[in-house]
Structures are given as structure tokens and as C-alpha cells.
Write a protein that holds these residues in place. Structure first.
Motif, PDB file in Angstrom:
ATOM      1  N   ALA A   1      -4.959 -18.835 -12.279  1.00 31.61           N
ATOM      2  CA  ALA A   1      -4.500 -17.466 -12.507  1.00 31.61           C
ATOM      3  C   ALA A   1      -2.978 -17.367 -12.560  1.00 31.61           C
ATOM      4  CB  ALA A   1      -5.049 -16.552 -11.411  1.00 31.61           C
ATOM      5  N   GLY A   2      -2.289 -18.466 -12.268  1.00 28.28           N
ATOM      6  CA  GLY A   2      -0.827 -18.462 -12.306  1.00 28.28           C
ATOM      7  C   GLY A   2      -0.181 -17.835 -11.084  1.00 28.28           C
ATOM      8  N   LEU A   3      -0.944 -17.679 -10.002  1.00 27.84           N
ATOM      9  CA  LEU A   3      -0.397 -17.082  -8.786  1.00 27.84           C
ATOM     10  C   LEU A   3       0.413 -18.123  -8.025  1.00 27.84           C
ATOM     11  CD1 LEU A   3      -3.508 -15.035  -7.639  1.00 27.84           C
ATOM     12  CD2 LEU A   3      -1.494 -14.211  -8.866  1.00 27.84           C
ATOM     13  N   LYS A   4       1.501 -17.656  -7.437  1.00 24.69           N
ATOM     14  CA  LYS A   4       2.408 -18.532  -6.712  1.00 24.69           C
ATOM     15  C   LYS A   4       2.596 -18.020  -5.283  1.00 24.69           C
ATOM     16  CE  LYS A   4       4.766 -20.109 -10.836  1.00 24.69           C
ATOM     17  NZ  LYS A   4       3.539 -20.299 -11.445  1.00 24.69           N
ATOM     18  N   ASP A   5       3.159 -18.873  -4.455  1.00 23.61           N
ATOM     19  CA  ASP A   5       3.429 -18.508  -3.075  1.00 23.61           C
ATOM     20  C   ASP A   5       4.284 -17.247  -3.020  1.00 23.61           C
ATOM     21  OD1 ASP A   5       3.476 -18.825  -0.258  1.00 23.61           O
ATOM     22  OD2 ASP A   5       5.427 -19.797  -0.384  1.00 23.61           O
ATOM     23  N   GLY A   6       3.862 -16.268  -2.223  1.00 19.31           N
ATOM     24  CA  GLY A   6       4.616 -15.029  -2.058  1.00 19.31           C
ATOM     25  C   GLY A   6       4.289 -13.949  -3.065  1.00 19.31           C
ATOM     26  N   ASP A   7       3.375 -14.213  -3.986  1.00 17.63           N
ATOM     27  CA  ASP A   7       3.021 -13.201  -4.990  1.00 17.63           C
ATOM     28  C   ASP A   7       2.283 -12.026  -4.367  1.00 17.63           C
ATOM     29  OD1 ASP A   7       4.176 -14.456  -7.141  1.00 17.63           O
ATOM     30  OD2 ASP A   7       2.300 -15.109  -8.059  1.00 17.63           O
ATOM     31  N   THR A   8       2.523 -10.857  -4.943  1.00 19.33           N
ATOM     32  CA  THR A   8       1.773  -9.661  -4.596  1.00 19.33           C
ATOM     33  C   THR A   8       0.656  -9.511  -5.623  1.00 19.33           C
ATOM     34  OG1 THR A   8       3.697  -8.584  -3.630  1.00 19.33           O
ATOM     35  CG2 THR A   8       1.885  -7.157  -4.317  1.00 19.33           C
ATOM     36  N   VAL A   9      -0.564  -9.301  -5.131  1.00 16.13           N
ATOM     37  CA  VAL A   9      -1.737  -9.149  -5.992  1.00 16.13           C
ATOM     38  C   VAL A   9      -2.343  -7.781  -5.688  1.00 16.13           C
ATOM     39  CG1 VAL A   9      -4.013 -10.078  -6.576  1.00 16.13           C
ATOM     40  CG2 VAL A   9      -2.166 -11.636  -5.930  1.00 16.13           C
ATOM     41  N   ALA A  10      -2.436  -6.946  -6.698  1.00 24.27           N
ATOM     42  CA  ALA A  10      -3.072  -5.641  -6.520  1.00 24.27           C
ATOM     43  C   ALA A  10      -4.580  -5.825  -6.566  1.00 24.27           C
ATOM     44  CB  ALA A  10      -2.636  -4.687  -7.627  1.00 24.27           C
ATOM     45  N   TRP A  11      -5.303  -4.935  -5.893  1.00 18.85           N
ATOM     46  CA  TRP A  11      -6.759  -4.952  -6.008  1.00 18.85           C
ATOM     47  C   TRP A  11      -7.249  -3.507  -6.065  1.00 18.85           C
ATOM     48  CZ3 TRP A  11      -9.990  -2.612  -2.507  1.00 18.85           C
ATOM     49  CH2 TRP A  11      -9.472  -2.333  -1.249  1.00 18.85           C
ATOM     50  N   ARG A  12      -8.371  -3.353  -6.698  1.00 24.26           N
ATOM     51  CA  ARG A  12      -9.023  -2.038  -6.786  1.00 24.26           C
ATOM     52  C   ARG A  12     -10.522  -2.274  -6.845  1.00 24.26           C
ATOM     53  NH1 ARG A  12     -10.867  -1.377 -12.048  1.00 24.26           N
ATOM     54  NH2 ARG A  12      -9.685  -2.424 -13.679  1.00 24.26           N
ATOM     55  N   CYS A  13     -11.269  -1.210  -6.600  1.00 19.48           N
ATOM     56  CA  CYS A  13     -12.721  -1.272  -6.775  1.00 19.48           C
ATOM     57  C   CYS A  13     -13.015  -1.166  -8.267  1.00 19.48           C
ATOM     58  CB  CYS A  13     -13.410  -0.139  -6.021  1.00 19.48           C
ATOM     59  SG  CYS A  13     -13.206  -0.244  -4.245  1.00 19.48           S
ATOM     60  N   GLU A  14     -14.097  -1.774  -8.690  1.00 21.21           N
ATOM     61  CA  GLU A  14     -14.439  -1.828 -10.109  1.00 21.21           C
ATOM     62  C   GLU A  14     -14.553  -0.447 -10.741  1.00 21.21           C
ATOM     63  OE1 GLU A  14     -16.949  -5.089 -12.232  1.00 21.21           O
ATOM     64  OE2 GLU A  14     -18.316  -3.578 -11.407  1.00 21.21           O
ATOM     65  N   ASP A  15     -14.998   0.559  -9.963  1.00 17.39           N
ATOM     66  CA  ASP A  15     -15.182   1.896 -10.535  1.00 17.39           C
ATOM     67  C   ASP A  15     -13.877   2.707 -10.587  1.00 17.39           C
ATOM     68  OD1 ASP A  15     -14.973   2.268  -7.823  1.00 17.39           O
ATOM     69  OD2 ASP A  15     -16.709   3.591  -7.658  1.00 17.39           O
ATOM     70  N   GLU A  16     -12.789   2.184 -10.059  1.00 12.84           N
ATOM     71  CA  GLU A  16     -11.492   2.855 -10.169  1.00 12.84           C
ATOM     72  C   GLU A  16     -10.861   2.483 -11.500  1.00 12.84           C
ATOM     73  OE1 GLU A  16      -9.262   3.293  -6.117  1.00 12.84           O
ATOM     74  OE2 GLU A  16     -10.146   1.288  -6.206  1.00 12.84           O
ATOM     75  N   GLU A  17     -10.182   3.435 -12.126  1.00 12.34           N
ATOM     76  CA  GLU A  17      -9.624   3.199 -13.456  1.00 12.34           C
ATOM     77  C   GLU A  17      -8.350   2.371 -13.444  1.00 12.34           C
ATOM     78  OE1 GLU A  17      -9.212   6.592 -15.969  1.00 12.34           O
ATOM     79  OE2 GLU A  17     -11.108   7.438 -15.278  1.00 12.34           O
ATOM     80  N   LYS A  18      -7.517   2.534 -12.415  1.00  8.89           N
ATOM     81  CA  LYS A  18      -6.242   1.823 -12.406  1.00  8.89           C
ATOM     82  C   LYS A  18      -5.916   1.351 -10.993  1.00  8.89           C
ATOM     83  CE  LYS A  18      -3.405   5.942 -11.827  1.00  8.89           C
ATOM     84  NZ  LYS A  18      -2.255   6.674 -12.278  1.00  8.89           N
ATOM     85  N   PHE A  19      -4.946   0.444 -10.927  1.00  4.40           N
ATOM     86  CA  PHE A  19      -4.472  -0.039  -9.636  1.00  4.40           C
ATOM     87  C   PHE A  19      -3.555   1.020  -9.033  1.00  4.40           C
ATOM     88  CE2 PHE A  19      -5.245  -3.943 -12.083  1.00  4.40           C
ATOM     89  CZ  PHE A  19      -6.111  -4.592 -11.217  1.00  4.40           C
ATOM     90  N   VAL A  20      -3.754   1.316  -7.756  1.00  2.00           N
ATOM     91  CA  VAL A  20      -2.901   2.247  -7.034  1.00  2.00           C
ATOM     92  C   VAL A  20      -2.245   1.453  -5.908  1.00  2.00           C
ATOM     93  CG1 VAL A  20      -2.787   4.360  -5.672  1.00  2.00           C
ATOM     94  CG2 VAL A  20      -4.438   4.170  -7.552  1.00  2.00           C
ATOM     95  N   VAL A  21      -0.955   1.217  -6.070  1.00  2.00           N
ATOM     96  CA  VAL A  21      -0.220   0.415  -5.093  1.00  2.00           C
ATOM     97  C   VAL A  21       1.050   1.161  -4.728  1.00  2.00           C
ATOM     98  CG1 VAL A  21       0.975  -1.767  -4.679  1.00  2.00           C
ATOM     99  CG2 VAL A  21      -1.140  -1.746  -6.003  1.00  2.00           C
ATOM    100  N   SER A  22       1.227   1.436  -3.445  1.00  2.00           N
ATOM    101  CA  SER A  22       2.456   2.054  -2.953  1.00  2.00           C
ATOM    102  C   SER A  22       3.398   0.952  -2.510  1.00  2.00           C
ATOM    103  CB  SER A  22       2.161   2.974  -1.769  1.00  2.00           C
ATOM    104  OG  SER A  22       1.328   4.022  -2.170  1.00  2.00           O
TER     105      SER A  22
END
Length: 129
Positions: free
Chosen positions: A92-113
Motif C-alpha cells: 500500500a506504500g505506507l511508511k513509518d509514521g504515516d497517518t491512515v484515515a479510516w471510515r465505516c463502509e457506509d460512510e461517504e467520506k473520511f472525517v478526520v480532525s
């Protein structure tokens, strides 16, 4: 499920974010995204009474997203290949210290504060304007 690796020079620290919640996970580059989702699911449900965000009903209901710009603007894209259970952190190209957003499948977009640091008066580099 296998236990999460302990921190070491070969592990990546990933910051999984949704809404105001940040979950820290350690993962080897060879860890599958499915294993990341399973670990996140377990942690969320172990702490469900303290959370006020939508929770997935199954690890496969979790959608992971990578930042388009380091996580500063809130622009995320769905990580491709995560539906295949063999796709790894490295794939997936993820590296040490990366921030990864997650959401539930039924949510339309990522919500990250993302917290914004405000410079207090009198602080700075000591340069007068």
C-alpha cells in the motif's frame, strides 16, 4: 489473529484516524491490511463505551485511506487493493509514521480532525517584525 508486533527498528508506527480519534498501531511492512483492520476493529470494540463515533460491525466494513498531502488538508483517497486480504502495508506504500484515515463502509467520506497548533504571543523564533 496474530498479536501485533512490538516496536522495533523494523516495525512501522501507523496513526489510524477517524473523527477526533487516533489509534496507534505497530505493523511490519509484511502485515496485511486485513490484519490492520482486524486489530483496529478489536481495539474499537474493546473501548466502545468510551467512543462516540460510528463503529464498524465487521473488520471488512472498515475502509482505509491514505493522505494526498501528508494529512494536513484532510484530503484522503481509498487505499487500493485493501479488499484483497493479502495486500500488505508495504504494498500500500505506507511508511513509518504515516497517518491512515479510516471510515465505516457506509460512510461517504473520511472525517478526520487534525489538531492545529496555535502560536502563542511571545513564542516563536525571537525575530522581531
Amino acid at each position: 489473529m496474530t498479536s501485533a508486533p512490538s516496536p522495533s527498528p523494523s516495525t512501522h508506527t501507523l496513526f489510524l484516524k477517524s473523527h477526533k480519534l487516533t489509534t496507534l498501531l505497530y505493523a511490519l511492512p509484511s502485515t496485511s491490511l486485513h490484519a490492520i483492520k482486524s486489530e483496529l476493529f478489536t481495539l474499537l470494540h474493546e473501548n466502545a463505551q468510551n467512543l462516540s463515533i460510528p463503529l464498524p460491525s465487521d473488520p471488512d466494513d472498515i475502509v482505509l485511506g491514505a493522505s494526498l498531502d501528508g494529512g494536513t488538508s484532510g484530503r484522503w483517497h481509498v487505499i487500493s487493493g485493501q479488499e484483497r486480504k493479502k495486500t500488505t502495508v508495504q504494498d500500500a506504500g505506507l511508511k513509518d509514521g504515516d497517518t491512515v484515515a479510516w471510515r465505516c463502509e457506509d460512510e461517504e467520506k473520511f472525517v478526520v480532525s487534525v489538531p492545529v497548533e496555535e502560536e502563542e504571543e511571545g513564542e516563536g523564533w525571537g525575530v522581531e517584525e
